[in-house]
Design a protein around this motif. Structure first.
Motif, PDB file in Angstrom:
ATOM      1  N   PRO A 120       0.825  -1.218   0.000  1.00 41.19           N
ATOM      2  CA  PRO A 120       0.000   0.000   0.000  1.00 41.19           C
ATOM      3  C   PRO A 120       0.856   1.263   0.000  1.00 41.19           C
ATOM      4  O   PRO A 120       0.379   2.347  -0.200  1.00 41.19           O
ATOM      5  CB  PRO A 120      -0.783  -0.125   1.308  1.00 41.19           C
ATOM      6  N   SER A 121       2.186   1.105   0.211  1.00 38.00           N
ATOM      7  CA  SER A 121       2.992   2.316   0.446  1.00 38.00           C
ATOM      8  C   SER A 121       2.908   3.279  -0.747  1.00 38.00           C
ATOM      9  O   SER A 121       2.947   4.479  -0.578  1.00 38.00           O
ATOM     10  CB  SER A 121       4.454   1.942   0.683  1.00 38.00           C
ATOM     11  N   GLN A 122       2.726   2.750  -1.942  1.00 34.08           N
ATOM     12  CA  GLN A 122       2.725   3.629  -3.118  1.00 34.08           C
ATOM     13  C   GLN A 122       1.565   4.607  -3.049  1.00 34.08           C
ATOM     14  O   GLN A 122       1.619   5.683  -3.606  1.00 34.08           O
ATOM     15  CB  GLN A 122       2.542   2.786  -4.376  1.00 34.08           C
ATOM     16  N   GLU A 123       0.514   4.217  -2.414  1.00 34.14           N
ATOM     17  CA  GLU A 123      -0.662   5.080  -2.451  1.00 34.14           C
ATOM     18  C   GLU A 123      -0.826   5.856  -1.159  1.00 34.14           C
ATOM     19  O   GLU A 123      -1.836   6.492  -0.954  1.00 34.14           O
ATOM     20  CB  GLU A 123      -1.925   4.210  -2.649  1.00 34.14           C
ATOM     21  N   ILE A 124       0.135   5.730  -0.228  1.00 32.47           N
ATOM     22  CA  ILE A 124      -0.091   6.386   1.059  1.00 32.47           C
ATOM     23  C   ILE A 124      -0.016   7.898   0.884  1.00 32.47           C
ATOM     24  O   ILE A 124       0.985   8.429   0.393  1.00 32.47           O
ATOM     25  CB  ILE A 124       0.954   5.917   2.099  1.00 32.47           C
ATOM     26  N   TYR A 125      -1.053   8.575   1.247  1.00 34.99           N
ATOM     27  CA  TYR A 125      -1.162  10.031   1.130  1.00 34.99           C
ATOM     28  C   TYR A 125      -0.013  10.687   1.902  1.00 34.99           C
ATOM     29  O   TYR A 125       0.411  10.192   2.944  1.00 34.99           O
ATOM     30  CB  TYR A 125      -2.513  10.445   1.742  1.00 34.99           C
TER      31      TYR A 125
END
Ligand SMILES: NC(=O)c1ccc[n+]([C@@H]2O[C@H](COP(=O)([O-])OP(=O)(O)OC[C@H]3O[C@@H](n4cnc5c(N)ncnc54)[C@H](O)[C@@H]3O)[C@@H](O)[C@H]2O)c1
Ligand SMILES: [Mg+2]
Ligand SMILES: [Mg+2]
Ligand SMILES: [Mg+2]
Ligand SMILES: [Zn+2]
Length: 458
Positions: A120-125
């Protein structure tokens, strides 16, 4: 003589049964079964099962990279949609399987495939890095001055750490509702000369892969200015009508595009450090900004902070553990709420890491301090810069060894074990009176989604 309709319905059942076996094999990640069924009956490839999902969608949902790759190599149609009009790519993205998403859109660089986990890190705001920070240029005063004067350089304006923004038309489609107001050098020239202005160099725009290497002109540089001037006067600088200061961090800072959120996180955290460290922490003398805003140097020539490298001179980053604690039965998670939370809202427990403490130890200590629950294994998931003022949220999953809850009433109002289904309802059906999750842009929300997504047997 067997009635032809009987033959037809038997044949139909056999085909339906084959389709169910095929989509089930894809859902389980059984690449051998998928390959053998396709070789026997190529028409299975895009056939949807009883629930309307085909093999590619189910492989994407459960993060099965090799099955996805196999289906694509046989020509599976990536654009087919299910009854909710989702493609396999939409499904992969929703469940945090970035590497599958990249494979489906053809941008896969194989690197994440090695990790084979949902990432999920790629999408973490707040974690996007659209600028190249060019740290090696920070002490080059001539280069910095030249960039500050360039007409294509971009300046962001903050008043007491609140960025000047304008609202976006909903039609932008990026989901962003606000955008940072961008100033050119001519508009901020005078402001930079004011004693209360702090300037930070953020970086230069990364070259788009499409831009030809011969592009001579260097990409635009970005800066951030925090000003103590009258905010009403500064507003006029912007010229446009619907500008406003994004003053409520936990609300106003969560509505930007991913890229602008990443730039905002860097700018606000460094400016916050400047606003708190105007004086030398070692001797109390005044300090001045250097290295394009990434260092503060004491003005007292005999100060010991001038000898060697002192961490008091560099921007703070406060590491915070934030953990989704799972019940030993794996079917419930521990969520708590603070008095300041909106009614019904629960979130992951969190706490600052203390000096000399590992992430795992901080998770165990903070969980026990705040809820009385003892934790065994801890697994890192992803992190989130949290520029309020300058935390780095280190997101983990942890497994409880005990289940009795006794909250630390100074900090936590209540904490409970929440069953998976209640969390799914809160995630996908917009919450319920008993459980409202934190904003989707927070890592707390992402950790809960990651946990639900991990177990594909929904
Ligand atoms: N992004 C998210 O999903 C998310 C969720 C929860 C909390 N947070 C952030 O994490 C931070 C820490 O969470 P917490 O408040 O539960 O921590 P916590 O449980 O450690 O309690 C906070 C207390 O720790 C002490 N403390 C220790 N080191 C500190 C430091 N460097 N700065 C400030 N106080 C320090 C202070 O007494 C403070 O009152 C909060 O500031 C909050 O903004 C982010
Ligand atoms: Mg705590
Ligand atoms: Mg806490
Ligand atoms: Mg603490
Ligand atoms: Zn000093």
């Amino acid at each position: 003589m067997i009635d032809s309709r009987v033959v037809k319905s038997v044949r139909m059942n056999m085909t339906e049964e084959m389709v169910e076996r095929f989509v089930d094999a894809a859902s389980r990640g059984d690449v051998a079964a998928v390959s053998s069924l396709i070789s026997r009956c190529a028409s299975l490839l895009d056939r949807p099962g009883a629930n309307g999902w085909n093999a590619l969608m189910l492989a994407a949902r459960n993060g099965h990279y090799t099955v996805t790759e196999t289906l694509l190599s046989h020509g599976a149609d990536r654009l087919v949609v299910n009854r909710s009009s989702q493609t396999a790519y939409d499904i992969a993205k929703f469940w945090g399987h970035t590497h599958i998403g990249n494979l489906l859109v053809g941008t896969d660089d194989q690197s994440q495939h090695i990790l084979e986990t949902t990432d999920p890190s790629q999408e973490i705001y707040f974690s996007a890095e659209p600028l190249d920070r060019l740290s090696e240029r920070r002490s080059d005063a001539t280069w910095q001055q030249d960039k500050q004067n360039r007409p294509d350089s971009v300046f962001l304006l903050f008043s007491e750490l609140s960025p000047l923004v304008h609202s976006l038309e909903p039609s932008t489609g990026s989901g962003a509702q606000t955008s940072l107001c961008r100033f050119s050098s001519s508009l901020v020239k005078e402001l930079l000369l004011k004693p209360g202005s702090v300037l930070v160099f953020l970086g230069v725009e990364r070259r788009r892969p499409s831009s030809s290497p011969e592009t001579s002109s260097e990409p635009p540089a970005w800066f951030a200015i925090n000003s103590t001037e009258d905010p009403e006067v500064l507003l006029k600088l912007g010229g446009e009508k619907d500008l406003f200061w994004a003053r409520r961090p936990n609300r106003d800072l969560l509505n930007f595009s991913q890229d602008e959120a990443g730039i905002l996180a860097q700018a606000r955290a460094v400016l916050a450090w400047h606003s708190r460290y105007a004086f030398c922490p070692t001797c109390g003398s005044s300090s001045r900004s250097e290295e394009a805003g990434y260092k503060r140097t004491c003005t007292n020539a005999s100060c010991s902070s001038l000898q060697g490298v002192h961490n008091t001179s560099y921007p703070r980053v406060d590491p915070v553990v934030i953990m989704l604690v799972l019940h030993p039965d794996g079917e419930q998670c521990l969520l708590g709420r603070k008095k300041v939370f909106p009614t019904g809202m629960f979130s992951c427990l969190a706490g600052f890491i203390e000096p000399g403490e590992s992430v795992e130890s901080a998770v165990r200590r903070e969980v026990e301090e705040e809820s009385g629950v003892k934790v065994g294994s801890v697994r890192y998931v992803a992190c989130q810069p949290w520029p309020v003022p300058s935390s780095l949220m280190i997101g983990c999953l942890a497994v409880a060894l005990s289940t009795d809850i006794k909250v630390d009433e100074n900090e936590i109002e209540e904490a409970h074990w929440f069953p998976r289904q209640k969390v799914i309802d809160a995630l996908f059906r917009g919450g319920s009176p008993v459980l409202l999750l934190s904003h989707q842009q927070t890592i707390a929300h992402q950790l809960v989604k990651h946990w639900i997504g991990c177990n594909s047997n929904l």
